[in-house]
Structure formats: structure tokens, C-alpha cells
Design a protein around this motif. Structure first.
Motif, PDB file in Angstrom:
ATOM      1  N   ASP A   3     -23.862  39.492  22.893  1.00 28.79           N
ATOM      2  CA  ASP A   3     -23.670  40.564  23.869  1.00 28.79           C
ATOM      3  C   ASP A   3     -24.935  40.848  24.669  1.00 28.79           C
ATOM      4  OD1 ASP A   3     -21.063  40.810  23.162  1.00 28.79           O
ATOM      5  OD2 ASP A   3     -21.255  42.731  22.128  1.00 28.79           O
ATOM      6  N   ALA A   4     -26.099  40.585  24.059  1.00 36.12           N
ATOM      7  CA  ALA A   4     -27.355  40.814  24.777  1.00 36.12           C
ATOM      8  C   ALA A   4     -27.478  39.910  25.999  1.00 36.12           C
ATOM      9  CB  ALA A   4     -28.542  40.600  23.841  1.00 36.12           C
ATOM     10  N   ASP A   5     -26.721  38.813  26.004  1.00 32.56           N
ATOM     11  CA  ASP A   5     -26.790  37.888  27.136  1.00 32.56           C
ATOM     12  C   ASP A   5     -26.171  38.464  28.403  1.00 32.56           C
ATOM     13  OD1 ASP A   5     -27.985  36.187  25.392  1.00 32.56           O
ATOM     14  OD2 ASP A   5     -26.298  34.799  25.198  1.00 32.56           O
ATOM     15  N   PHE A   6     -25.442  39.565  28.278  1.00 31.77           N
ATOM     16  CA  PHE A   6     -24.920  40.205  29.494  1.00 31.77           C
ATOM     17  C   PHE A   6     -26.064  40.587  30.432  1.00 31.77           C
ATOM     18  CE2 PHE A   6     -20.925  41.340  27.086  1.00 31.77           C
ATOM     19  CZ  PHE A   6     -20.071  40.635  27.929  1.00 31.77           C
ATOM     20  N   GLY A   7     -27.229  40.908  29.848  1.00 31.67           N
ATOM     21  CA  GLY A   7     -28.382  41.246  30.673  1.00 31.67           C
ATOM     22  C   GLY A   7     -28.842  40.075  31.516  1.00 31.67           C
ATOM     23  N   ALA A   8     -28.876  38.879  30.912  1.00 33.08           N
ATOM     24  CA  ALA A   8     -29.327  37.687  31.631  1.00 33.08           C
ATOM     25  C   ALA A   8     -28.373  37.307  32.753  1.00 33.08           C
ATOM     26  CB  ALA A   8     -29.505  36.525  30.654  1.00 33.08           C
ATOM     27  N   GLU A   9     -27.090  37.576  32.560  1.00 32.05           N
ATOM     28  CA  GLU A   9     -26.108  37.197  33.574  1.00 32.05           C
ATOM     29  C   GLU A   9     -25.573  38.409  34.333  1.00 32.05           C
ATOM     30  OE1 GLU A   9     -23.430  35.053  31.022  1.00 32.05           O
ATOM     31  OE2 GLU A   9     -22.196  36.823  30.627  1.00 32.05           O
ATOM     32  N   PHE A  10     -26.317  39.523  34.273  1.00 36.25           N
ATOM     33  CA  PHE A  10     -25.827  40.747  34.900  1.00 36.25           C
ATOM     34  C   PHE A  10     -25.648  40.592  36.402  1.00 36.25           C
ATOM     35  CE2 PHE A  10     -26.359  45.073  36.650  1.00 36.25           C
ATOM     36  CZ  PHE A  10     -25.309  45.700  35.982  1.00 36.25           C
ATOM     37  N   ASP A  11     -26.509  39.803  37.023  1.00 39.09           N
ATOM     38  CA  ASP A  11     -26.399  39.597  38.467  1.00 39.09           C
ATOM     39  C   ASP A  11     -25.017  39.092  38.857  1.00 39.09           C
ATOM     40  OD1 ASP A  11     -27.806  39.176  41.198  1.00 39.09           O
ATOM     41  OD2 ASP A  11     -26.902  37.241  40.791  1.00 39.09           O
ATOM     42  N   ALA A  12     -24.480  38.171  38.056  1.00 33.33           N
ATOM     43  CA  ALA A  12     -23.156  37.615  38.357  1.00 33.33           C
ATOM     44  C   ALA A  12     -22.062  38.671  38.182  1.00 33.33           C
ATOM     45  CB  ALA A  12     -22.875  36.421  37.454  1.00 33.33           C
ATOM     46  N   HIS A  13     -22.259  39.615  37.267  1.00 34.35           N
ATOM     47  CA  HIS A  13     -21.250  40.655  37.022  1.00 34.35           C
ATOM     48  C   HIS A  13     -21.343  41.792  38.040  1.00 34.35           C
ATOM     49  CE1 HIS A  13     -19.814  39.018  33.214  1.00 34.35           C
ATOM     50  NE2 HIS A  13     -21.073  38.806  32.871  1.00 34.35           N
ATOM     51  N   TRP A  14     -22.539  41.993  38.626  1.00 39.30           N
ATOM     52  CA  TRP A  14     -22.754  43.132  39.500  1.00 39.30           C
ATOM     53  C   TRP A  14     -22.585  42.796  40.973  1.00 39.30           C
ATOM     54  CZ3 TRP A  14     -23.198  48.252  39.013  1.00 39.30           C
ATOM     55  CH2 TRP A  14     -23.747  48.991  40.065  1.00 39.30           C
ATOM     56  N   SER A  15     -23.119  41.650  41.336  1.00 39.42           N
ATOM     57  CA  SER A  15     -23.312  41.369  42.753  1.00 39.42           C
ATOM     58  C   SER A  15     -22.012  41.312  43.541  1.00 39.42           C
ATOM     59  CB  SER A  15     -24.070  40.054  42.939  1.00 39.42           C
ATOM     60  OG  SER A  15     -24.290  39.799  44.305  1.00 39.42           O
ATOM     61  N   ALA A  16     -22.036  41.998  44.671  1.00 45.55           N
ATOM     62  CA  ALA A  16     -20.972  41.894  45.658  1.00 45.55           C
ATOM     63  C   ALA A  16     -21.602  41.601  47.016  1.00 45.55           C
ATOM     64  CB  ALA A  16     -20.148  43.168  45.707  1.00 45.55           C
ATOM     65  N   ARG A  17     -22.727  42.315  47.301  1.00 45.14           N
ATOM     66  CA  ARG A  17     -23.499  42.080  48.504  1.00 45.14           C
ATOM     67  C   ARG A  17     -24.967  41.964  48.122  1.00 45.14           C
ATOM     68  NH1 ARG A  17     -21.880  45.764  53.507  1.00 45.14           N
ATOM     69  NH2 ARG A  17     -23.040  44.057  54.474  1.00 45.14           N
ATOM     70  N   TRP A  18     -25.817  41.622  49.083  1.00 42.20           N
ATOM     71  CA  TRP A  18     -27.240  41.475  48.783  1.00 42.20           C
ATOM     72  C   TRP A  18     -28.079  42.133  49.869  1.00 42.20           C
ATOM     73  CZ3 TRP A  18     -30.648  39.007  52.125  1.00 42.20           C
ATOM     74  CH2 TRP A  18     -30.059  38.265  53.158  1.00 42.20           C
TER      75      TRP A  18
END
Length: 547
Positions: A110-125
Motif C-alpha cells: 500500500d505504501a507504493d501508492f505514494g510512488a505512483e500517486f501522480d498517475a492516480h491524481w493527475s488530470a491536468r498539469w
């Protein structure tokens, strides 16, 4: 590969050019039906492992599982798969996918959610030009970073290279208020909660779960903002993530947005209308990140004043390289010097091209670098270098002209000013690009100057490089009124520039190491010469004049 998959209980599914197999992964909680696609047997693209829609997994979000139920079992570029052992390679991939899925289902990753958080959050930049660790009020500006580009959102606090990039828009361009908060932990998500937050209440619940202080910062962003939008930007250890909140139309009144602004957060929690949430990922764009990211502990040239004399085939690429290392930023500046114009004869081995023809090379290179390099202060001069008294105030002067008379004049001036004055770095090619050489001449006592390498003009060098039987090849295109020139490819120019850039970086770090460096490109035409730091040659006329 086919046999290896059959042995593991997979069966081939008839398809076109892509190999597709169906089977099961065995994890502690049971069997997981999957489909394996092998896009190519060279394994340039990794085999794709998709979990079947029929699988009823845990009622929670799983790390390393994409929206199409694709298992991300290896990070991109982290491994090289063996094309010569397709059977062993596909087994390796299946086993790794099984381990990743097992850890995800059991909650061990579950700690790996931090490493891949960008993929879960990003919609725009957007871009982010903020000081390290900054928290406080900020602004989102929309400069045009190039003439033909659309406005780019940039998060800034105070002065910024992005604000200076588009001067006409600095005073009247669109801007939005934002609040920045820095935290010392990574942002992640709660696998037990709905994701992503779809409304204001869900956003507040997630912020409270991530870090309780973030809810009060969201309220502050809303109460201190202007207009019907507010942005909270969170600078975490795994990136900068922002959320823009748009007030629903029924609340876009003076009463809510002005008179009762301090209670806007509380009012948004009421069912007055749909609150729009926009997730934004901010790419770091501060100068420290841009110019320091790839240098690591080595350090760069930011804050230094550097001059490059000669913006031709070596100097143009060298100017670019040292600019990429931060020269001209951080309070320093970069000066380019050349008396010549760019002609078509130069295009085959020069940094610049057609748009800069018949412009002074120093001016053209400065123009190009000021466009390409954010925050860089690159100036130019078309005066003869030996007449530029301003060079005496620089930290480092690099001579990339390859013109021996000018180089010796600059060298003598440097020797006469020892131990004060700028450090000089000379760089040149030998033969038809068979070798490149550079030397650092600074104020350190007892070290060789440029003239020490060949005390007599017509004599032999102290460190011979070119083999005695090698003849120089010259080119001449009379129909184009093209004078005699030495032929060599652009690759040698770039290599010579890189050799000088490395020495400049070592000098800036305070550890110049070998001051005379040689690189051989054609061993049949040049001797190997070990890098060294030669001392003063007794018969050197430049150093003897000084003595």
C-alpha cells in the motif's frame, strides 16, 4: 514461449499478429484469471498481464493495478528482458506479476501508492517555480513561453523566470491566487475510500486523512482567494499536487464571494450546487531543479560569471553545454564573444541553423540560448576578445577559437596577472579532428600555461599528439568563394566541447584534477597522451617574462 506457457496451464487464444494466452495466477487468496498479451518477441514492449473482469478481488483499491486491470509488474525501463530466451522471459514476467498482485491483495504494498500517486491524481498539469520548502500565498500566471505557444500555467511566488519570459503580459495578464503548503511526507491515497474525490466533502475527507493540517489550509485558500476559484497546492516529498475549486453558479455573488468570504469553506459544504474540483500535477520548473537535477553532488556553474570566446564549431556547442550546466543563472552571467557572422559554410558543424544566417555568431548564440534556457542571462559582444577589458572581471574565460595568435595573447595576459584574474580554459581540435585537447590556466603557482605546451612557435610540442607522418586535409570550394578550411565532422566539435565542459565543471567544484586533458578519436593518426597537470616549462617565453 508457447511451451513455457502451456506448462503453466495457459492456453493460446486465436488472434492476429499478437500472441494472446489465457490462464490463472495462483496467489494466497486463490486463483486469478488473467489474459497475457505478447506484443513482440523482441520484448521491447513488456508482455501485458490483464486481470479478467470475472475476478472478484478485494473491495478496495490495489496498488500497481491500472484502470483496465493491467498489472504494472515492472517499472518502465527497470529491466531488460532476454529476447534470446523467450520461454524463460515469459515465465519471469508471469512470476513477477504474481508477486506484485500477491503483495497488493495482502496489503503489503500500500505504501507504493505514494510512488505512483501522480498517475492516480493527475488530470491536468502546470509548471511550478517556487523556492525549496516554500509555504504561503502564490499566484498562477499564464505566460506564453514561446512566440507561437498557448499560455502555460505556472505557479510562482514573487519573481520568476516565467514571469520575465512574457513581459507584455506581466502587468495585465490573467492571474489566479493560490495557497502553497509544504509537507515532509508523500501524498498517497486511502485504498479503502472512493477515489478520486468527486465533490467537496470527499476532498475534505481525503485531506483530513492525508494530513489533518491540510483541511485548515484548504479553508485558508478559499477565504484568502479572489473570484470564484481557489487553488490549494501541496508540495509533498513525492511531488507537487494542486486542486482548483470552482464555486457553483448559485454562490457566485458578492454576498458569498466578498461579504462572507471567510465562511466560504463552510458554505461549500452545504448542498447549494455542484462544486467543481480540478486536479493538477505541477512539474518542478525552478532553476535549481532545471539546472541541478542531472548534476547531483557535482555542482554546476550557477552563480559564476563565464565568458566563451569564439562561437564557432566548438564554441557554439560549448556555450550550449555550459548554459545547460547553469552558467548565466543564480546571479551569474554568461558572455559570448565572436567577431564573425554565421554563414552557410558553418551550418554543417554548428549549433545554429538557417534562421540565424548572416547574424553575428555570438549574438545569434546568445539569442538562441536566452530563448531555450529559462532564467539564463546570456549576453554577447562582437568586439575582439583581446580588447575586452571586461573579461578581467570574469571567473572563467574559455577560448574556443582555435586561433593560436589570439590564444597566445589571452594566455600572456593571464600569466601577467597571476595569481589574480580569471581562470582561462583553452580548447582546440588537432589534425582533421583526430584529437581534442584542453588546458586550464589559473593562478595556481607552478602550473603550466598554454605556451608551456610548445615553447617555440615552430618547435615540437612538449606532449606530442599527432603522429609525424599524418598529413592535414584541407577543403576549398572555389565556386562558392569558400576559402581553405580544415575538414572534420561535427561529432569532433561536440566531443571537444564536452571535454572542455567537464574541465569547467571540475574547476567550478574546486577540484580541477588534470589540467591538461586529451581525447584521441583516431589512434592511427594520434598518440595516446595521458591526462596530467604539467608544471611550468623552463624555456616558456610567457612564463619567463612573468618571472
Amino acid at each position: 514461449m508457447h511451451d513455457a506457457l502451456l506448462e503453466r496451464g495457459f492456453r493460446r487464444v486465436p488472434s492476429g499478429s499478437v500472441d494472446i494466452y489465457e490462464g490463472r495466477l495462483l496467489i494466497t487468496s486463490g486463483e486469478v484469471p488473467v489474459t497475457v498479451l505478447v506484443p513482440d518477441l523482441d520484448f521491447v514492449t513488456m508482455p501485458l498481464v490483464h486481470i479478467s473482469e470475472s475476478w472478484q478481488g478485494p473491495d478496495r483499491r490495489l496498488p500497481h493495478l491500472g484502470p483496465s486491470r493491467l498489472i504494472c509488474y515492472y517499472a518502465l525501463g527497470s529491466v531488460v528482458l532476454d529476447r534470446y530466451d523467450p520461454g524463460g522471459t515469459i515465465v519471469r514476467c508471469i512470476e513477477q506479476a504474481t508477486r506484485v498482485l500477491e503483495d497488493a491483495v495482502e496489503g503489503r504494498s500500500d505504501a507504493d501508492f505514494g510512488a505512483e500517486f501522480d498517475a492516480h491524481w493527475s488530470a491536468r498539469w502546470m509548471l511550478c517555480d517556487l523556492p525549496a520548502g516554500y509555504s504561503g500565498p502564490a499566484t498562477i500566471i499564464y505566460p506564453r513561453l514561446s512566440v507561437a505557444s498557448e499560455p502555460t500555467p505556472v505557479l510562482v511566488a514573487g519573481s520568476s523566470w516565467a514571469r520575465d519570459r512574457d513581459p507584455p503580459r506581466r502587468a495585465d495578464g490573467p492571474e489566479e491566487t493560490a495557497l502553497v503548503v509544504s509537507i515532509g511526507t508523500p501524498l498517497t491515497l486511502d485504498p479503502e475510500r472512493k477515489w478520486p474525490p468527486a465533490d467537496y466533502d470527499e476532498l475534505v475527507d481525503w485531506l483530513r486523512w492525508a494530513d489533518p493540517v491540510l483541511t485548515s489550509r484548504l479553508e485558508e485558500a478559499l477565504s484568502s482567494g479572489t473570484g470564484h476559484q481557489a487553488t490549494l497546492a501541496i508540495r509533498a516529498t513525492n511531488g507537487t499536487f494542486a486542486c482548483r475549486i470552482t464555486v457553483p453558479p448559485p454562490m457566485r455573488t458578492v454576498e458569498f464571494l466578498v461579504n462572507r468570504r471567510s465562511t466560504l469553506a463552510r458554505n461549500l459544504a452545504r448542498p447549494v450546487g455542484q462544486v467543481s474540483l480540478e486536479r493538477i500535477t505541477a512539474d518542478s520548473a525552478d532553476l535549481g531543479y532545471i539546472y541541478g537535477r542531472n548534476l547531483g553532488s557535482r555542482g554546476g556553474l550557477a552563480g559564476r560569471s563565464v565568458a566563451v570566446v569564439g562561437c564557432g564549431t566548438i564554441g557554439s556547442f560549448l556555450a550550449q553545454q555550459i548554459a545547460l550546466c547553469g552558467a548565466g543563472t543564480g546571479g551569474g552571467h554568461l558572455l559570448l564573444v565572436d567577431t564573425d557572422d554565421l554563414r552557410t559554410a558553418n551550418l554543417g558543424r554548428h549549433l545554429l541553423g538557417i534562421p540565424f544566417l548572416h547574424r553575428n555568431k555570438a549574438e545569434a548564440c546568445a539569442r538562441y540560448l536566452n530563448i531555450m534556457m529559462p532564467g539564463a542571462k546570456v549576453e554577447w559582444s562582437a568586439k575582439a576578445a583581446q580588447t575586452l577589458t571586461a573579461l578581467r572581471g570574469f571567473d572563467l574565460v574559455v577560448d574556443a577559437t582555435g586561433e593560436e595568435a589570439l590564444s597566445l595573447a589571452l594566455n600572456q595576459a593571464a600569466v601577467d596577472r597571476r595569481p589574480s584574474g580569471p581562470a582561462l580554459l583553452f580548447c582546440w581540435l588537432m589534425g582533421n579532428g583526430a584529437a581534442a585537447q584542453c588546458i586550464l590556466v589559473d593562478g595556481e603557482a607552478g602550473k603550466a600555461c598554454l605556451k608551456c605546451l610548445k615553447p617555440e612557435l615552430a618547435g615540437e610540442p612538449v606532449y606530442p599528439v599527432m603522429r609525424p607522418d599524418v598529413e592535414m586535409e584541407f577543403g576549398r570550394v572555389e565556386a562558392c568563394a569558400d576559402g581553405e578550411f580544415v575538414t572534420f565532422p561535427v561529432s569532433r566539435s561536440v566531443a571537444a566541447a564536452a571535454l572542455a565542459c567537464d574541465l569547467a565543471l571540475d574547476w567550478a567544484a574546486g577540484r580541477p584534477g588534470h589540467r591538461l586533458r586529451t581525447r584521441i578519436f583516431e589512434p592511427d593518426k594520434a598518440f595516446e597522451v595521458a591526462d596530467c597537470s604539467p608544471g611550468v616549462t623552463d624555456r616558456c617565453p610567457a612564463c619567463s617574462t612573468r618571472r
